[in-house]
Design an enzyme around this catalytic site. Structure first.
Site, short mmCIF file in Angstrom:
data_model
loop_
_atom_site.label_atom_id
_atom_site.label_comp_id
_atom_site.label_asym_id
_atom_site.label_seq_id
_atom_site.Cartn_x
_atom_site.Cartn_y
_atom_site.Cartn_z
N LEU A 1 67.30 18.74 49.10
CA LEU A 1 68.66 18.63 49.62
C LEU A 1 68.78 19.21 51.01
O LEU A 1 69.53 18.70 51.84
CB LEU A 1 69.63 19.34 48.67
CG LEU A 1 69.85 18.66 47.32
CD1 LEU A 1 70.68 19.56 46.41
CD2 LEU A 1 70.52 17.30 47.48
N GLU A 2 68.04 20.29 51.29
CA GLU A 2 68.17 20.94 52.60
C GLU A 2 67.56 20.11 53.72
O GLU A 2 68.17 19.95 54.78
CB GLU A 2 67.54 22.33 52.57
CG GLU A 2 68.31 23.36 51.76
CD GLU A 2 69.60 23.79 52.42
OE1 GLU A 2 69.83 23.44 53.60
OE2 GLU A 2 70.39 24.48 51.76
N THR A 3 66.34 19.61 53.51
CA THR A 3 65.64 18.96 54.63
C THR A 3 64.81 17.74 54.22
O THR A 3 63.89 17.36 54.94
CB THR A 3 64.69 19.95 55.33
OG1 THR A 3 63.66 20.36 54.41
CG2 THR A 3 65.43 21.17 55.87
#
Length: 282
Positions: free
Chosen positions: A134-136
């Site tokens: 989800l972050e990167t």
């Protein structure tokens, strides 16, 4: 995530006024303040402060020489709108078939590493991999903004000066510790670094060397172990559930106080656990 690239999900949610949450992930800015003095004057004062706090002259020079004000970072910080998506809308977009397939593959690829991490820190692989995705997008989009320049810009701005001054000092401490060189420190506009987007103070406190020298930009082992270390540090309970209403959901909320995002992490982790046939380490 191609649509956001240099803007991490945490930056986006932290900067927006969230309809679905009570407390933002970052300190609330003071929109009525006035920034006084020039950026160069401010930088002179910060250099003196960094030296007084033990940063070596060579690190100060290597990190801050030539650093200029970044109007694009200022505009990004000031220009965020209102986040109006429900959990159903947000999670449907974020938990894509690509992310599930890629995450399931990575759980298998890093199975031995994730078992080792779970034994040491107590955090299950599906949770760590969900955050990573989800972050990167599993490290594909960590951002390309010069972190020290971004942090200096935000520290100079009066709205959250104290917070970002501390983050800039932490960035110099990361350089002094030998983890990263200044030129390599690139990420999102609010200064987040690495494949799970740690602010420098978090990087300094929770990054662990799992074979890459505490390199959260390039070493998946360091990234996954450090993310688990962060969650452990905030109270992760080994063997307990992570869905809303279960003990570890409160720890996920300490990763990001936005309910919509925390619930998406939990849902994605459960989806990955099911898809991969995850079983807790013994």
């Amino acid at each position: 995530m191609p649509a956001l690239k240099a803007y991490s999900i945490r930056s986006l949610l932290a900067a927006c006024t969230l309809i679905v949450m009570a407390v933002p992930a970052l300190a609330l800015p003071n929109d009525k303040c006035r920034t006084t003095g020039t950026f160069d004057e401010w930088m002179t004062g910060f250099r003196a402060e960094a030296a007084a706090k033990g940063i070596r002259p060579d690190v100060i020079s290597a990190s801050l020489d030539g650093v200029t004000y970044d109007q694009k970072v200022y505009n990004a910080d000031r220009g965020q709108g209102v986040f109006r998506q429900t959990f159903e809308q947000f999670s449907a977009r974020m938990i894509s078939s690509y992310r599930v397939q890629k995450g399931t593959s990575l759980l298998k690829q890093h199975a031995a590493l994730l078992q080792r991490i779970e034994k040491e820190f107590g955090v299950p692989g599906p949770v760590i991999v969900a955050i990573w995705g989800l972050e990167t997008d599993y490290g594909a989009n960590i951002g390309n903004i010069q972190s020290i320049r971004a942090l200096a810009t935000l520290a100079y701005d009066c709205r959250r000066s104290a917070m970002f001054r501390g983050e800039l000092l932490a960035a110099l401490q990361i350089v002094q510790r030998g983890d990263l060189k200044p030129a390599a420190m690139k990420g999102a506009w609010a200064g987040e670094l690495g494949q799970t987007q740690f602010l420098p103070s978090t990087y300094l406190k929770y990054a662990v060397d799992y074979g890459g020298g505490r390199d959260l930009l390039r070493s998946p082992a360091d990234v996954l172990a450090s993310t688990a270390n962060y969650l452990k540090g905030y109270g992760w309970k080994p063997g307990q559930g992570w869905e809303p209403g279960q003990p570890n959901f409160e720890t996920i909320l300490l990763w990001n106080k936005a309910q919509v995002y925390a619930k998406t992490i939990a849902a994605f982790a459960s989806r990955l656990a099911e898809a991969s046939g995850y079983q807790a380490s013994r």
